[in-house]
Design a protein around this motif. Structure first.
Motif, PDB file in Angstrom:
ATOM      1  N   LEU A 164       0.820  -1.212   0.000  1.00 34.90           N
ATOM      2  CA  LEU A 164       0.000   0.000   0.000  1.00 34.90           C
ATOM      3  C   LEU A 164       0.853   1.261   0.000  1.00 34.90           C
ATOM      4  O   LEU A 164       0.335   2.351   0.071  1.00 34.90           O
ATOM      5  CB  LEU A 164      -0.920   0.006   1.217  1.00 34.90           C
ATOM      6  CG  LEU A 164      -1.938  -1.119   1.260  1.00 34.90           C
ATOM      7  CD1 LEU A 164      -2.765  -1.015   2.510  1.00 34.90           C
ATOM      8  CD2 LEU A 164      -2.844  -1.071   0.054  1.00 34.90           C
ATOM      9  N   GLY A 165       2.170   1.108  -0.035  1.00 33.85           N
ATOM     10  CA  GLY A 165       3.032   2.276  -0.152  1.00 33.85           C
ATOM     11  C   GLY A 165       3.618   2.762   1.155  1.00 33.85           C
ATOM     12  O   GLY A 165       4.364   3.719   1.161  1.00 33.85           O
ATOM     13  N   GLY A 166       3.281   2.117   2.279  1.00 33.31           N
ATOM     14  CA  GLY A 166       3.858   2.522   3.553  1.00 33.31           C
ATOM     15  C   GLY A 166       5.137   1.744   3.812  1.00 33.31           C
ATOM     16  O   GLY A 166       5.112   0.674   4.388  1.00 33.31           O
ATOM     17  N   PRO A 212       2.809  10.567   0.371  1.00 32.79           N
ATOM     18  CA  PRO A 212       1.891   9.490   0.009  1.00 32.79           C
ATOM     19  C   PRO A 212       1.154   9.704  -1.312  1.00 32.79           C
ATOM     20  O   PRO A 212       0.201   9.013  -1.576  1.00 32.79           O
ATOM     21  CB  PRO A 212       0.913   9.500   1.185  1.00 32.79           C
ATOM     22  CG  PRO A 212       0.882  10.911   1.630  1.00 32.79           C
ATOM     23  CD  PRO A 212       2.242  11.458   1.361  1.00 32.79           C
ATOM     24  N   LYS A 229       6.210  11.168   3.856  1.00 35.41           N
ATOM     25  CA  LYS A 229       6.423  10.075   2.902  1.00 35.41           C
ATOM     26  C   LYS A 229       6.689   8.766   3.617  1.00 35.41           C
ATOM     27  O   LYS A 229       6.213   7.718   3.202  1.00 35.41           O
ATOM     28  CB  LYS A 229       7.581  10.409   1.970  1.00 35.41           C
ATOM     29  CG  LYS A 229       8.000   9.200   1.163  1.00 35.41           C
ATOM     30  CD  LYS A 229       8.746   9.532  -0.094  1.00 35.41           C
ATOM     31  CE  LYS A 229       9.009   8.249  -0.834  1.00 35.41           C
ATOM     32  NZ  LYS A 229       9.565   8.438  -2.140  1.00 35.41           N
ATOM     33  N   THR A 256       5.782   7.773   6.505  1.00 37.60           N
ATOM     34  CA  THR A 256       4.792   7.311   7.475  1.00 37.60           C
ATOM     35  C   THR A 256       3.540   6.769   6.800  1.00 37.60           C
ATOM     36  O   THR A 256       3.007   5.748   7.211  1.00 37.60           O
ATOM     37  CB  THR A 256       4.397   8.453   8.420  1.00 37.60           C
ATOM     38  OG1 THR A 256       5.573   8.995   8.981  1.00 37.60           O
ATOM     39  CG2 THR A 256       3.510   7.953   9.527  1.00 37.60           C
ATOM     40  N   PHE A 257       3.094   7.451   5.755  1.00 37.87           N
ATOM     41  CA  PHE A 257       1.754   7.155   5.261  1.00 37.87           C
ATOM     42  C   PHE A 257       1.759   6.181   4.105  1.00 37.87           C
ATOM     43  O   PHE A 257       2.659   6.215   3.267  1.00 37.87           O
ATOM     44  CB  PHE A 257       1.073   8.450   4.790  1.00 37.87           C
ATOM     45  CG  PHE A 257       0.983   9.484   5.856  1.00 37.87           C
ATOM     46  CD1 PHE A 257       0.708   9.117   7.153  1.00 37.87           C
ATOM     47  CD2 PHE A 257       1.200  10.808   5.574  1.00 37.87           C
ATOM     48  CE1 PHE A 257       0.644  10.057   8.146  1.00 37.87           C
ATOM     49  CE2 PHE A 257       1.144  11.753   6.553  1.00 37.87           C
ATOM     50  CZ  PHE A 257       0.864  11.373   7.843  1.00 37.87           C
ATOM     51  N   PRO A 258       0.715   5.334   4.033  1.00 39.92           N
ATOM     52  CA  PRO A 258       0.536   4.538   2.824  1.00 39.92           C
ATOM     53  C   PRO A 258       0.032   5.415   1.673  1.00 39.92           C
ATOM     54  O   PRO A 258      -0.418   6.535   1.889  1.00 39.92           O
ATOM     55  CB  PRO A 258      -0.501   3.496   3.226  1.00 39.92           C
ATOM     56  CG  PRO A 258      -1.165   4.029   4.419  1.00 39.92           C
ATOM     57  CD  PRO A 258      -0.236   4.978   5.070  1.00 39.92           C
ATOM     58  N   THR A 270       6.630   7.098  13.830  1.00 34.05           N
ATOM     59  CA  THR A 270       7.876   7.229  13.065  1.00 34.05           C
ATOM     60  C   THR A 270       8.750   8.328  13.652  1.00 34.05           C
ATOM     61  O   THR A 270       9.964   8.174  13.738  1.00 34.05           O
ATOM     62  CB  THR A 270       7.577   7.535  11.597  1.00 34.05           C
ATOM     63  OG1 THR A 270       6.577   8.530  11.521  1.00 34.05           O
ATOM     64  CG2 THR A 270       7.125   6.315  10.857  1.00 34.05           C
TER      65      THR A 270
END
Lengths: 373, 362, 159
Positions: free
Chosen positions: A129-131, B234, B322, B324-326, C24
């Motif tokens: 999912l890109g994380g 993201p 960038k 941290t997030f999906p 994070t």
């Protein structure tokens, strides 16, 4: 030539792309031939067999203790569970009762490898999912389990710890303490997973109502494991047909009825909690005793057919052996949960975006070497 | 020699006079332009390489890793080693690709980001050109990059590239609106589009404090929209490496890929610089009204350090997003823009105009 | 669209995003949580677990004696033929003929570390060693001879 081929696969409305066998989100050498209309997936044709090694055929030529090292290499993320399935089949066929100690240790290590497998699934799913940060957190925590495995079994990914008749060697003296430390650590870290991914509004949007499959369809497709339980299909073999210590420990069969990617995700996260619960019940009272039963040097199964179901990290893993009385099986068949789960991908991903296809195939948690065998 | 690290006006003036007194006006202009071009080219490469290194270190620390640590002290020369590798790599030409467009695309992308730097004031008197429509110029020029991306995707003869390019087109066209509107909010407050005037107007307080609620909303929207405009996570749907392998630059190799890569990082630097200039006062030190000693101490720090410090803080924010997030899906991306950011932004411009009219800002 | 729902949606979303950034960010500002090991540098103090299945070795004692009688059970049990034993007839002083190993060949390139040879060896002649640096430049070097030059069978071990 190229134009001609192009014409046959691309129609006016739809065009075809190949996802895989070399693609970052198929986690191995799986190939999807995807028909797309714009970004909408119209049809997915999975092509497998790129890593077919003929394990079932190879098993017909080798003895029962030797089969273990091949089942290790099928579903490498829950290698111990596969091994236990083969060992259980052989032991049941020979009607040998395992010592309690073996059952305890097998159960604990199975649950540890289930946690490790779900951790790797979690990080790979986050990455799909890109994380990208999820990937490293998952691997960091999985490393601790692998260290526990390495200390006792000598192997990290592939343990070869089971053998027909018990275990290869006894657990390391540090085993219990290390497992307890890990549980303590992981109980602290697992909520971080939720903060980072589960609660995230982007993730929720990406996973909710994506890849829906109803309970009836899930049963028809034979979805098992977390993928089936996400649709409300109570298929946990540990509850339905208990083996090892599962009949005697207290744990909940995680069920979600939404049937979407988020439900399958939540089943796995909750299963990690349940696995930790199982381990905590067992780790302090491992009974003393032998770690293996004395077996004959050459194991021969009596003539007949033998079957054993276990719950691997991805679903129901079955072993079916036909023996003609020899030291090697006449025919052996493994039911791989991955191959069966894969069949549902077309029904799940119809009319979703191509990004959802990645999420859906990630939520099925496919391990390609187990699928192709 | 009139060199002063607090005010570069006299220094640049001195160079200008020196050139014009010794050369004919035409040649003086040529030499001046070449000089500025060279300085920018060098700065561009250095900042780009440093940003790649910074990104690696930041994401490594967020992921419990060390990051580059082999080449040079703390791995500082890692990106230079990478650059050498990229320079030496073969430029693979693709069958059935449009050769001209394929080769031209990376240049368009990099030129678009290069043009933007011209308007950014790095310190007092240190900018290539002080346009009276600076904000407008930056917006107009930065949106050229999408043309390069679209060309790259189209000419590669690769469906993955094409999907990536089309996504990028839809994305940048939408988010351009939000970037523009959030900047317009601040232009309303400043009353000018000229960057030097905007910075001067912040001498008694940064705009993000001056315009309070409205400015903060505009800043948040600008951060979201500009992250989307630079195709960074993201919002990195254009390259979406888990879906489209590498999106529009799948087929590029060697230095052409490096151009895309460098342009991505420089775009990040540029939007961060604009955010720093418009919202955080650019090179203007932090001043708090009434505290003379504190203000003098702040003034002691040279302006370009203020500028780069602010810019890197904003870059760090973008990196934090960038890693941290999906990633969003394309329809969610457009929903976010058209259903959330744009209406909020329009209302925000109204609020800001009202605040300025009533004089309710600080 | 419900305007209150719209606004609460935005706030809930932003809070959930901030929670993720907290995780994070907290790791970023705690550099001592880094788990990376610098491998070639820490080679000296790197301790592997004693049971680690790195390679199969034949332990020799100080007098250059091993325990392998050359029975060939490991060769039989090996699932993929990575072990090969070459024996010869040894005539002892009292005229008895006895089997002894000439070469215990172990092909690490084929080994899957299933542990069956170690487990089934009747005289416990083989064991695992925690060495993992097996990279070599030619494939031939992956074929190893486990018994050392001139080594003999330990006294008291019966074949």
């Amino acid at each position: 030539m190229v134009e001609e081929i192009q014409k046959t696969i691309d129609t006016e409305e739809e065009y075809t792309i190949n996802m895989g066998p070399q693609h970052p989100s198929t986690h191995g050498v799986l190939r999807f031939v995807v028909s797309l209309k714009g970004e909408l997936v119209k049809n997915v044709q999975p092509h497998c067999g790129y890593i077919h090694r003929g394990i079932e055929k190879m098993c017909e030529k080798i003895t029962y203790p030797q089969i273990i090292h091949l089942t290790d290499r099928m579903d490498y993320l829950s290698a111990h569970i596969n091994n236990a399935a083969v060992c259980l089949t052989v032991e049941n066929a020979l009607e040998i009762e395992m010592p309690e100690r073996v059952k305890y240790i097998r159960t604990i290590i199975e649950e540890l490898s289930r946690i490790a497998s779900h951790q790797l699934w979690w990080c790979a799913f986050g990455m799909d999912l890109g994380g990208l940060t999820c990937f490293f957190y998952g691997l960091r925590d999985r490393e601790k389990i692998l260290d526990i495995f390495e200390e006792s079994t000598g192997g990290r990914l592939i343990q070869s710890y089971n053998c027909p008749g018990g275990l290869m060697n006894d657990i390391h003296p540090n085993f219990q303490q290390k497992v307890k430390d890990f549980i303590k650590y992981f109980r602290k870290v697992l909520p971080e997973y939720d903060q980072l991914l589960t609660g995230n509004v982007i993730f929720q949007e990406r996973a909710k109502k994506v890849g829906y499959i109803s309970k009836e369809e899930a049963i028809n497709f034979g979805l098992t494991g977390p993928s089936g339980r996400g649709s409300g299909f109570a298929c946990d073999v540990r509850k339905r047909a208990p083996y090892h210590m599962y009949g005697k420990v207290d744990f909940k069969e995680v069920l979600y009825t939404e049937g979407d990617t988020l439900a399958r995700y939540k089943v796995r996260i909750d299963e990690m909690w349940e696995s930790m619960k199982i381990i905590e019940q067992l780790i302090d009272n491992i009974p003393a005793g032998d770690y293996a039963v004395k077996m004959k040097p050459i194991i021969k199964l009596p003539e007949g057919e033998y079957f054993q179901r276990v719950e691997s990290a991805r679903g129901e893993f079955d072993v079916f052996i036909i023996s003609d009385g020899n030291k090697n099986p006449y025919r052996i068949k493994f039911r791989s949960p991955n191959l069966v789960n894969l069949t549902a991908i077309n029904a799940m991903s119809k009319d979703h975006k191509i990004a959802d296809l990645v999420a859906i195939s990630g939520s099925l948690d496919l391990v390609i070497p187990c699928m192709d065998r | 020699m009139i060199f002063n690290i607090y005010d570069f006006t006299s220094f640049t003036q001195w160079i200008d006079n020196l050139l014009y007194s010794n050369l004919s006006p035409f040649w003086a202009l040529i030499v001046e332009m070449t000089l500025i071009g060279l300085v920018f080219l060098l700065g561009y490469a250095l900042v780009g390489l440093f940003l790649v290194y910074l990104e690696r270190k930041v994401c490594a620390l967020m992921q419990n890793r060390i990051g580059p640590n082999r080449v040079g002290p703390f791995g500082l020369f890692q990106t230079i080693a990478d650059l050498i590798k990229l320079l030496l790599k073969e430029l693979i030409s693709i069958k059935h690709s449009d050769k001209l467009l394929f080769n031209i695309a990376p240049f368009i992308v990099i030129i678009a980001s290069f043009l933007c730097i011209a308007a950014i004031p790095f310190a007092k008197g240190l900018h290539a050109m002080d346009f009276n429509i600076g904000v407008f110029y930056v917006m107009a020029v930065s949106s050229m990059g999408v043309v390069g991306i679209l060309i790259a995707g189209w000419s590669s003869n690769n469906k993955y590239s094409l999907i990536g390019a089309m996504r990028s087109g839809a994305q940048i066209v939408s988010y351009e609106l939000s970037v523009g509107l959030s900047l317009i909010t601040m232009v309303v407050l400043a009353g000018s589009m000229q960057f030097s005037t905007i910075v001067e107007a912040q001498s008694d307080g940064w705009f993000i404090f001056k315009g309070h609620i409205s400015s903060v909303i505009a800043f948040v929207i600008f951060m979201i929209a500009s992250t989307a405009e630079t195709n960074r996570g993201p919002f990195d749907l254009a390259e979406a490496e888990s879906e489209l392998t590498a999106g529009f630059h799948t087929e590029y190799s060697g230095i052409k890929f490096a151009f895309f890569f460098l342009a991505e990082y420089m775009n990040m630097f540029i939007v961060a610089a604009i955010a720093a200039t418009v919202f955080w006062g650019g090179w203007m030190p932090l001043h708090i009204g009434g505290l003379e000693g504190f203000n003098n101490a702040m003034d002691f720090i040279p302006p370009f350090i203020w500028f780069f410090g602010k810019t890197f803080v904003i870059i760090f924010l973008m990196m934090w997003f960038k890693w941290t997030f999906p990633r969003l899906r394309i329809d969610q991306l457009l929903t976010l823009e058209w259903k959330y950011l744009l209406p909020i932004n329009l209302i925000n411009v109204l609020i800001m105009a009202f605040l300025v009219l009533m004089g309710w800002h600080f | 669209m419900n305007i209150i729902g719209y606004i609460t949606d935005i706030f809930k979303g932003v809070i959930s995003l901030l929670k993720g950034m907290k995780v994070t960010g907290s790791y970023f500002f705690r550099p001592w949580t880094v788990v990376t090991q610098k491998y070639p540098e820490n080679r000296k103090k790197l301790e592997m677990y004693e049971r680690m299945k790195g390679e199969i070795v034949m332990p020799h004692n100080a007098k250059n004696e091993h325990k392998c009688t050359g029975c060939g059970i490991c060769e039989l049990n090996c699932p993929n033929g990575s072990i090969e034993i070459i024996t010869f007839q040894l005539v002892s002083e009292d005229g008895k003929k006895k089997r002894a190993i000439d070469k215990h060949i172990y092909r690490i390139g084929m080994c899957t570390f299933c542990g069956l040879c170690v487990k089934t060896c009747p005289s416990k002649a083989l064991s695992f060693a925690p060495n993992f640096e097996h990279a070599v430049f030619s494939r031939e070097r992956l074929t190893k001879i486990l018994n050392k030059e001139g080594s003999v069978l330990e006294k008291g071990v019966e074949g």
